[in-house]
Design an enzyme around this catalytic site. Structure first.
Site, PDB file in Angstrom:
ATOM      1  N   LYS A 198       0.851  -1.188   0.000  1.00  0.00           N
ATOM      2  CA  LYS A 198       0.000   0.000   0.000  1.00  0.00           C
ATOM      3  C   LYS A 198       0.888   1.240   0.000  1.00  0.00           C
ATOM      4  CE  LYS A 198      -4.057  -0.109   2.039  1.00  0.00           C
ATOM      5  NZ  LYS A 198      -5.154  -0.160   3.030  1.00  0.00           N
ATOM      6  N   GLU A 240     -20.559  -7.744   8.247  1.00  0.00           N
ATOM      7  CA  GLU A 240     -21.585  -7.077   9.051  1.00  0.00           C
ATOM      8  C   GLU A 240     -22.667  -8.033   9.522  1.00  0.00           C
ATOM      9  OE1 GLU A 240     -19.573  -4.003   6.548  1.00  0.00           O
ATOM     10  OE2 GLU A 240     -20.460  -5.971   6.137  1.00  0.00           O
ATOM     11  N   ARG A 278     -26.225  -3.889   5.063  1.00  0.00           N
ATOM     12  CA  ARG A 278     -25.883  -5.254   4.662  1.00  0.00           C
ATOM     13  C   ARG A 278     -26.394  -6.287   5.662  1.00  0.00           C
ATOM     14  NH1 ARG A 278     -20.663  -4.690   1.302  1.00  0.00           N
ATOM     15  NH2 ARG A 278     -20.309  -6.857   1.781  1.00  0.00           N
TER      16      ARG A 278
END
Length: 612
Positions: A274, A360, A388
């Site tokens: 990253k 979730e 979700r």
């Protein structure tokens, strides 16, 4: 090369040219994001992968499907948006995520995680039905494979064997780390065309061999897989290639070429860093995932004015205070420990607070079980992501009336992240659930009181919502009193016009009130506090006013205004300034409010006109 760099058409280019394109893309991303803010480290880390995709696969034939898509800036730059990229995340400008209405090369909307493989399988099915031989190319991050939807799609893909290329951008948690030098050597071997060719030839030869030889050969290949990261995908029926250095253009383009020539599903495991190319941001630094404007040389934020204490920080501090006194308090977040303020609780109480990754549904259901066992679970999730887990809230929490406490962060207009992240639906989708208590604080002080209330409320589930960044109401404007279930609060009485605020809407109502008073209009201000249950006294309070105006950061349909009208059964003049029937696009939150005509100045003018 100047022409190539100008139009950035990289399909079929040689490696030396591709390197120059990568440098140009990295410079452009840093230039714009340092000025506008945005998702930096993930986009920098994905540049070589995206350039490799565009180099091997013709974008006019093969759809590129991104997961979450905050890593897709290079894709935008390669598809005719190099100059327009300067408007990133601004009103009327380029979205921070892929958006089909913005470009035909943005195949599918992607602001929530773990949808891309499912979309890819659907596209592959459609192509099979149409007789099209183009191969969809899906790019996912390692975190996306923590969600069940991705595995549901992989399960069917492995069974159906549709042609589909999946590139796994492994830039952080490394779902299956290579085991030592042997595994590394074998992985490089498996990535070479010779290995792939020999493997297919061996499979064909084995079809005509005796069963015993076939068994031994298969076991021999399986022993290779057991010490490589690809066993999971191979067992699902998906060919695996990697790990590949995701910043080595020759290696990544070679891997894509192999994938392009392979019939059936294949996953390329690309390992990346990253923030690649911007040393300050390289590595697993969460603060460089999503950034505001910053100085390129130092990496320091350019925002000079100190920020007020955010609701997220108030939630974190208050819950930490309570958790240190009560070991029955537990909590969960779904891959957002920093964003939801749960990070320091996870660090301090790792046995009681959990990050379950992008899951979730599991977060909600697991907390339902903890509530049943006598604990006090706080579910800390952004409004847009809690969508979700709607069925889990109904089925696993609501029906049994379990005392799960939902802390809904980023409720309302969130600004630059746009339509996939606006937190405008939670009021509408939670209100119909039986036994659910809904409340919304108006400022940081009442947020603390909301957390205290939720901690003590054990008759069923409750949810409290709060905005991103800061409340609209200045701290200290009104005294914060403890919440009493189903009771509203007068903030100012008087006049024949009443402004009713809910949550952050109180701040907008208060700013509007000040403008109205400056014009000589006398108005009252009421904090609804609870949307469910509504205060029974409202039956007597509201009809006393000639006109009532409702303020809330939620949708008009199924929102606060409709709840009040249902409750009263008519007989009053009530107008709600909630958000209309549209998806709210990206941009600075204040500017977005102006485009929606819900800024205090516009609302005050409308009320004045309505009462002239």
């Amino acid at each position: 090369m100047e022409c190539v760099l100008k139009d950035l058409e990289v399909y079929g280019l040689e490696s030396a040219q591709l390197e120059k394109v990568c440098v140009l893309l990295r410079e452009r991303i840093l230039e714009v994001v340092s000025h506008n803010g945005g998702h930096l480290s993930s986009s920098l880390g994905a540049i070589e992968i995206i350039v490799g995709m565009h180099n091997v696969f013709d974008k006019d034939k093969h759809p590129f499907i991104f997961d979450t898509s905050h890593q897709a800036y290079a894709h935008k730059l390669l598809t005719g948006r190099f100059e327009a990229f300067s408007t990133l995340r601004q009103i009327g400008g380029i979205s921070g995520f892929v958006r089909p209405s913005e470009s035909p090369y943005d195949y599918f909307i992607a602001g929530h995680s773990s949808t891309a493989i499912s979309v890819g399988v659907g596209v592959a099915k459609a192509y099979a039905l149409k007789g099209i031989d183009h191969v969809p190319v899906v790019m996912v991050g390692d975190g996306s494979l923590s969600a069940g939807l991705a595995y549901e799609a992989l399960d069917e893909l492995g069974d159906r064997k549709y042609p589909l290329v999946i590139v796994l951008n492994d830039n952080e948690m490394s779902i299956a780390k290579p085991i030592g030098a042997i595994s590394n050597a074998l992985s490089h071997l498996m990535a070479r065309p010779l290995y792939q060719s020999l493997r297919e030839k061996i499979k064909n030869i084995l079809k005509s061999m005796p069963e015993g030889v076939n068994y031994l050969a298969n076991r021999f290949e399986e022993s290779f897989k057991l010490i490589t990261p690809g066993i999971l995908f191979e067992e699902l029926g998906i060919s695996y290639l990697g790990p590949v250095d995701g910043h080595n253009l020759e290696a990544i383009t070679q891997a894509f070429q192999i994938a392009k020539d392979t019939k059936g599903p294949l996953l390329i495991h690309a390992q990346t860093t990253k923030g690649k190319g911007y040393q300050i941001a390289e590595g697993k630094y969460e603060k460089w995932h999503g950034v505001g404007p910053f100085d390129l040389k130092t990496g320091q934020s350019l925002k000079s004015a100190p920020k007020p204490l955010s609701p997220t920080q108030v939630y974190s501090d208050t819950l930490f205070e309570l958790a240190s006194q009560d070991d029955k308090i537990v909590g969960v977040t779904a891959a957002m420990p920093g964003g939801t303020g749960l990070g320091k609780l996870i660090d301090s109480y790792p046995q009681r607070f959990w990050d379950v990754a992008i899951a979730e549904q599991h977060a909600v259901t697991s907390m339902a079980a903890l509530a049943k066992e006598g604990f006090k679970p706080f579910v800390s999730i952004y409004s847009t992501f809690l969508q979700r887990a709607f069925d889990q809230i109904v089925h696993d929490v609501g029906i049994m009336s379990l005392p799960v406490k939902f802390a809904i962060d980023r409720a309302g207009i969130v600004g630059e992240d746009g339509e996939t992240h606006q937190g405008l639906l939670d009021t509408a989708y939670l209100r119909p659930i039986p036994n659910m208590v809904l409340l919304a604080p108006r400022d940081n002080a009442t947020l603390k009181q909301a957390i205290y209330f939720a901690n003590q409320y054990n008759q069923g589930p409750c949810a409290f919502r709060y905005p991103r960044g800061s409340f609209l109401l200045p701290d200290g404007a009104f005294e914060a009193k403890p919440y009493t279930l189903g009771k509203c609060e007068w903030l100012q009485e008087g006049g024949k016009i009443l402004l009713v605020g809910y949550g952050n809407g109180v701040g907008r109502a208060y700013a509007t009130l000040k403008l109205l008073e400056a014009e000589g209009l006398e108005v009252g201000l009421l904090d609804l506090c609870f949307l469910k249950p509504l205060d029974s006294d409202l039956q007597n309070i509201l009809p006393r006013y000639s006109k009532i105006y409702v303020f809330s950061d939620s949708y008009l349909m199924g929102g606060v205004g409709s709840a009040l009208l249902e409750f009263l059964g008519g007989g009053v003049y009530l107008k709600s300034f909630e958000v209309g029937d549209l998806y709210v696009l990206h941009g600075n939150s204040v500017a977005v409010e102006c485009t929606l005509k819900i800024d205090p100045t516009t609302l005050a003018q409308e009320i004045l006109k309505d009462n002239s």
